[in-house]
Design an enzyme around this catalytic site. Structure first.
Site, short mmCIF file in Angstrom:
data_model
loop_
_atom_site.label_atom_id
_atom_site.label_comp_id
_atom_site.label_asym_id
_atom_site.label_seq_id
_atom_site.Cartn_x
_atom_site.Cartn_y
_atom_site.Cartn_z
N ARG A 188 0.83 -1.20 0.00
CA ARG A 188 0.00 0.00 0.00
C ARG A 188 0.87 1.25 0.00
NH1 ARG A 188 -3.99 -0.79 4.98
NH2 ARG A 188 -4.60 1.32 4.36
N CYS A 248 -0.98 6.26 8.86
CA CYS A 248 -1.36 4.95 8.31
C CYS A 248 -2.51 5.19 7.35
CB CYS A 248 -1.72 3.97 9.44
SG CYS A 248 -3.06 4.56 10.50
#
Length: 297
Positions: A188, A248
């Site tokens: 990611r 995050c």
């Protein structure tokens, strides 16, 4: 690992020793199930809590205790909102709070609630090392009974110094006042694996470093030793004596990095609360670094 380390962690034995054979706990101890899961896992944390949890535990709802006026997920609530919520869970200034979650990896969302309590001025809070996964594995008791303690008066002050906004992180691209560490999975971060949220593509903030939240855990799901954690930060050239901001996907697993830094003696790690979701949606295309599909105008 010591049974009790700087209030940051407690072991399953430490907690198990504080629950009586009848399942009761001291009024000065509050156990909170802070489970939260990404939508694609199809897990209902409240339903799982109602089926089984640590005796004496209450459920902390990350989706409930947040800023509902924000377009981004579970952003920090106001001090008033948090005080009311913590008080409803019978937490006051004398309470030692222990948080855990039911993640398969041992620790996922609990550090977010640990960090929230600290941001709002309550430092007597710990994460259960190894989480509910290890609690079950080691044979400690569980129950479906839910206690109903009387609400308390919780006083909260919000430490804005530990919360970073989009504007501050954007300005840091030029000023480089702090280092940014991203706790998402490597794919990611690189932009080659999809984000779990619609409308958000993978990638990362320019200049940020990647330290996946699960890399701080052992295969058993417990936090690695302080020596190992320090070595991890050193390998990434993260100087814990300097300002550190963690991020995050939506501000949850970033707090695992904050906990790891805390266990190494750093108490002032800041969180970019809007995290990658806000960054991707608001940043200019050139402010999204990706090896895959980049952001277009």
């Amino acid at each position: 690992m010591q049974a009790f380390l700087k209030h940051g962690l407690v072991t399953t034995k430490w907690l198990g020793d504080r629950i009586s054979s009848s399942g009761s706990i001291s009024p000065l101890l509050r156990i909170l199930d802070a489970s939260w899961y990404l939508p694609h896992l199809n897990r209902n944390p409240l339903q799982e809590f109602q089926q089984q949890h640590i005796p004496g535990a209450l459920f902390f709802d990350l989706e409930g205790c947040c800023d509902h006026s924000s377009p981004y997920e579970h952003m920090l609530p106001s001090a008033k909102q948090f005080a009311e919520y913590a008080g409803s869970l019978a937490v006051d200034k004398q309470t030692h709070v222990v948080v855990y979650d039911g993640s398969d990896v041992g620790c996922f969302s609990a550090p977010r609630v640990w960090w929230m309590f600290r941001v709002f001025g309550h430092h007597n809070v710990s994460v259960l090392d190894g989480g509910f996964r290890n609690w079950l594995k080691e044979g400690y008791p569980v129950t479906a009974d839910v206690i109903s303690p009387a609400p308390t008066n919780f006083e909260a002050t919000r430490n804005e110094r530990w919360i970073k906004t989009f504007e501050e992180v954007e300005r840091n691209l030029k000023t480089k006042e702090f280092m940014v560490v991203d706790a998402r999975a490597e794919g990611r971060f690189k932009g080659i694996q999809p984000e779990p949220r619609q409308g958000v593509e993978p990638g990362h903030i320019p200049g940020s470093l990647n330290m996946p939240f699960y890399s701080f855990l052992t295969e058993a799901g417990t936090m690695k030793s302080e020596e190992e954690l320090r070595s991890m930060f050193q390998e990434k050239n993260v100087n814990l004596s300097k300002p550190l901001v963690v991020t995050c996907g939506s501000g949850v697993t970033a707090c695992q990095v904050a906990l790891a830094a805390y266990l190494c003696g750093k108490e002032d790690t800041m969180v970019f609360d809007g995290a990658w979701c806000e960054w991707f949606l608001r940043a200019k295309p050139e402010q999204v670094v990706s090896e895959g599909k980049a952001k277009s105008l």
